[in-house]
Write a protein that holds these residues in place. Structure first.
Motif, PDB file in Angstrom:
ATOM      1  N   LYS A  30      18.448  41.593 -15.329  1.00  5.83           N
ATOM      2  CA  LYS A  30      18.504  41.382 -16.785  1.00  5.83           C
ATOM      3  C   LYS A  30      18.209  39.924 -17.120  1.00  5.83           C
ATOM      4  N   LEU A  31      18.688  39.011 -16.292  1.00  6.54           N
ATOM      5  CA  LEU A  31      18.399  37.597 -16.534  1.00  6.54           C
ATOM      6  C   LEU A  31      16.899  37.333 -16.426  1.00  6.54           C
ATOM      7  N   ARG A  32      16.248  37.909 -15.425  1.00  6.07           N
ATOM      8  CA  ARG A  32      14.794  37.737 -15.277  1.00  6.07           C
ATOM      9  C   ARG A  32      14.063  38.330 -16.476  1.00  6.07           C
ATOM     10  N   GLU A  33      14.509  39.481 -16.946  1.00  7.37           N
ATOM     11  CA  GLU A  33      13.895  40.113 -18.122  1.00  7.37           C
ATOM     12  C   GLU A  33      14.021  39.202 -19.341  1.00  7.37           C
ATOM     13  N   MET A  34      15.198  38.595 -19.516  1.00  4.91           N
ATOM     14  CA  MET A  34      15.421  37.711 -20.653  1.00  4.91           C
ATOM     15  C   MET A  34      14.532  36.462 -20.567  1.00  4.91           C
ATOM     16  N   VAL A  35      14.465  35.860 -19.398  1.00  9.38           N
ATOM     17  CA  VAL A  35      13.637  34.656 -19.220  1.00  9.38           C
ATOM     18  C   VAL A  35      12.164  34.995 -19.433  1.00  9.38           C
ATOM     19  N   ASP A  36      11.711  36.110 -18.892  1.00  9.96           N
ATOM     20  CA  ASP A  36      10.309  36.493 -19.084  1.00  9.96           C
ATOM     21  C   ASP A  36      10.004  36.757 -20.553  1.00  9.96           C
ATOM     22  N   ARG A  37      10.930  37.395 -21.262  1.00 12.18           N
ATOM     23  CA  ARG A  37      10.719  37.646 -22.688  1.00 12.18           C
ATOM     24  C   ARG A  37      10.685  36.331 -23.456  1.00 12.18           C
ATOM     25  N   PHE A  38      11.546  35.398 -23.086  1.00 11.38           N
ATOM     26  CA  PHE A  38      11.567  34.072 -23.703  1.00 11.38           C
ATOM     27  C   PHE A  38      10.189  33.413 -23.593  1.00 11.38           C
ATOM     28  N   TYR A  39       9.609  33.403 -22.397  1.00  7.81           N
ATOM     29  CA  TYR A  39       8.308  32.759 -22.215  1.00  7.81           C
ATOM     30  C   TYR A  39       7.178  33.574 -22.841  1.00  7.81           C
ATOM     31  N   ASP A  40       7.299  34.902 -22.854  1.00  7.86           N
ATOM     32  CA  ASP A  40       6.292  35.714 -23.540  1.00  7.86           C
ATOM     33  C   ASP A  40       6.277  35.386 -25.033  1.00  7.86           C
ATOM     34  N   LEU A  41       7.450  35.321 -25.634  1.00  3.19           N
ATOM     35  CA  LEU A  41       7.545  34.984 -27.061  1.00  3.19           C
ATOM     36  C   LEU A  41       7.003  33.587 -27.326  1.00  3.19           C
ATOM     37  N   MET A  42       7.310  32.654 -26.433  1.00  2.00           N
ATOM     38  CA  MET A  42       6.839  31.286 -26.597  1.00  2.00           C
ATOM     39  C   MET A  42       5.318  31.248 -26.665  1.00  2.00           C
ATOM     40  N   GLN A  43       4.671  32.094 -25.888  1.00  2.00           N
ATOM     41  CA  GLN A  43       3.210  32.123 -25.875  1.00  2.00           C
ATOM     42  C   GLN A  43       2.626  32.935 -27.023  1.00  2.00           C
ATOM     43  N   LEU A  44       3.336  33.951 -27.460  1.00  2.00           N
ATOM     44  CA  LEU A  44       2.814  34.866 -28.471  1.00  2.00           C
ATOM     45  C   LEU A  44       3.026  34.412 -29.905  1.00  2.00           C
ATOM     46  N   GLU A  45       4.130  33.760 -30.175  1.00  2.00           N
ATOM     47  CA  GLU A  45       4.526  33.455 -31.553  1.00  2.00           C
ATOM     48  C   GLU A  45       4.182  32.014 -31.922  1.00  2.00           C
ATOM     49  N   THR A  46       3.424  31.857 -33.005  1.00  3.69           N
ATOM     50  CA  THR A  46       2.987  30.525 -33.414  1.00  3.69           C
ATOM     51  C   THR A  46       4.148  29.595 -33.764  1.00  3.69           C
ATOM     52  N   GLU A  47       5.292  30.149 -34.168  1.00  2.65           N
ATOM     53  CA  GLU A  47       6.430  29.289 -34.510  1.00  2.65           C
ATOM     54  C   GLU A  47       6.976  28.530 -33.305  1.00  2.65           C
ATOM     55  N   PHE A  48       6.554  28.928 -32.098  1.00  2.00           N
ATOM     56  CA  PHE A  48       7.020  28.253 -30.884  1.00  2.00           C
ATOM     57  C   PHE A  48       5.921  27.410 -30.243  1.00  2.00           C
ATOM     58  N   ALA A  49       4.861  27.154 -30.982  1.00  2.11           N
ATOM     59  CA  ALA A  49       3.721  26.398 -30.434  1.00  2.11           C
ATOM     60  C   ALA A  49       4.128  25.016 -29.947  1.00  2.11           C
ATOM     61  N   GLY A  50       5.056  24.384 -30.632  1.00  2.00           N
ATOM     62  CA  GLY A  50       5.483  23.041 -30.242  1.00  2.00           C
ATOM     63  C   GLY A  50       6.076  22.988 -28.859  1.00  2.00           C
ATOM     64  N   ILE A  51       6.947  23.923 -28.546  1.00  4.77           N
ATOM     65  CA  ILE A  51       7.546  23.906 -27.212  1.00  4.77           C
ATOM     66  C   ILE A  51       6.608  24.528 -26.175  1.00  4.77           C
ATOM     67  N   ASN A  52       5.761  25.448 -26.599  1.00  5.29           N
ATOM     68  CA  ASN A  52       4.809  26.038 -25.657  1.00  5.29           C
ATOM     69  C   ASN A  52       3.861  24.973 -25.113  1.00  5.29           C
ATOM     70  N   GLN A  53       3.451  24.033 -25.970  1.00 10.57           N
ATOM     71  CA  GLN A  53       2.534  22.976 -25.550  1.00 10.57           C
ATOM     72  C   GLN A  53       3.142  22.058 -24.495  1.00 10.57           C
ATOM     73  N   MET A  54       4.453  22.016 -24.405  1.00 12.99           N
ATOM     74  CA  MET A  54       5.118  21.163 -23.424  1.00 12.99           C
ATOM     75  C   MET A  54       5.106  21.761 -22.021  1.00 12.99           C
ATOM     76  N   HIS A  55       4.768  23.027 -21.916  1.00 15.24           N
ATOM     77  CA  HIS A  55       4.834  23.730 -20.632  1.00 15.24           C
ATOM     78  C   HIS A  55       3.454  23.834 -19.989  1.00 15.24           C
TER      79      HIS A  55
END
Length: 132
Positions: A19-44
């Motif tokens: 479940k932890l892996r699922e949560m972390v993967d969803r976190f990074y998927d959202l970071m890449q998919l959603e424009t509202e997270f572009a700021g932090i996505n660019q840091m990775h």
């Protein structure tokens, strides 16, 4: 409840490694998919596989599961490792919103979400290194 007992319970309550892996993967998927997270996505780095692994490994130990991060890299030194990145209120809030969304999407129980978000807020706010 003592701190060590609480952390052990967090890992169990969240559903362990899967479940932890699922949560972390969803976190990074959202970071890449959603424009509202572009700021932090660019840091990775892209692809962000190493970032996914490191967050999973860190949270595993932080929640009382296996200390996967520490066994590979030693003390996390979170603030020092994040100093090269400008982290202000906007970046803190993007990270927190993305994590809240990920927890909702993977079905983490609401009381556990609230508990984790309180802890995540404290850490995310401590990571800020730029004004605003």
């Amino acid at each position: 409840m003592e701190a060590a007992e609480e952390k052990s319970n967090l890992y169990q309550l969240i559903g362990g490694a899967d479940k932890l892996r699922e949560m972390v993967d969803r976190f990074y998927d959202l970071m890449q998919l959603e424009t509202e997270f572009a700021g932090i996505n660019q840091m990775h780095p892209q692809p962000n596989d190493s970032s996914r692994d490191k967050l999973f490994w860190f949270l595993s130990g932080w929640m009382g599961g296996p200390d996967l991060y520490i066994s590979q890299f030693g003390h996390p030194r979170l603030r020092a490792r994040h100093l090269p990145y400008a982290i202000g209120i906007a970046e803190r809030d993007q990270w927190l919103r993305c994590m809240a969304w990920a927890m909702q999407d993977v079905g983490i129980a609401e009381p556990l979400q609230e508990h984790l978000m309180s802890s995540f807020y404290q850490t995310a706010d401590w990571m800020r290194n730029t004004p605003g």
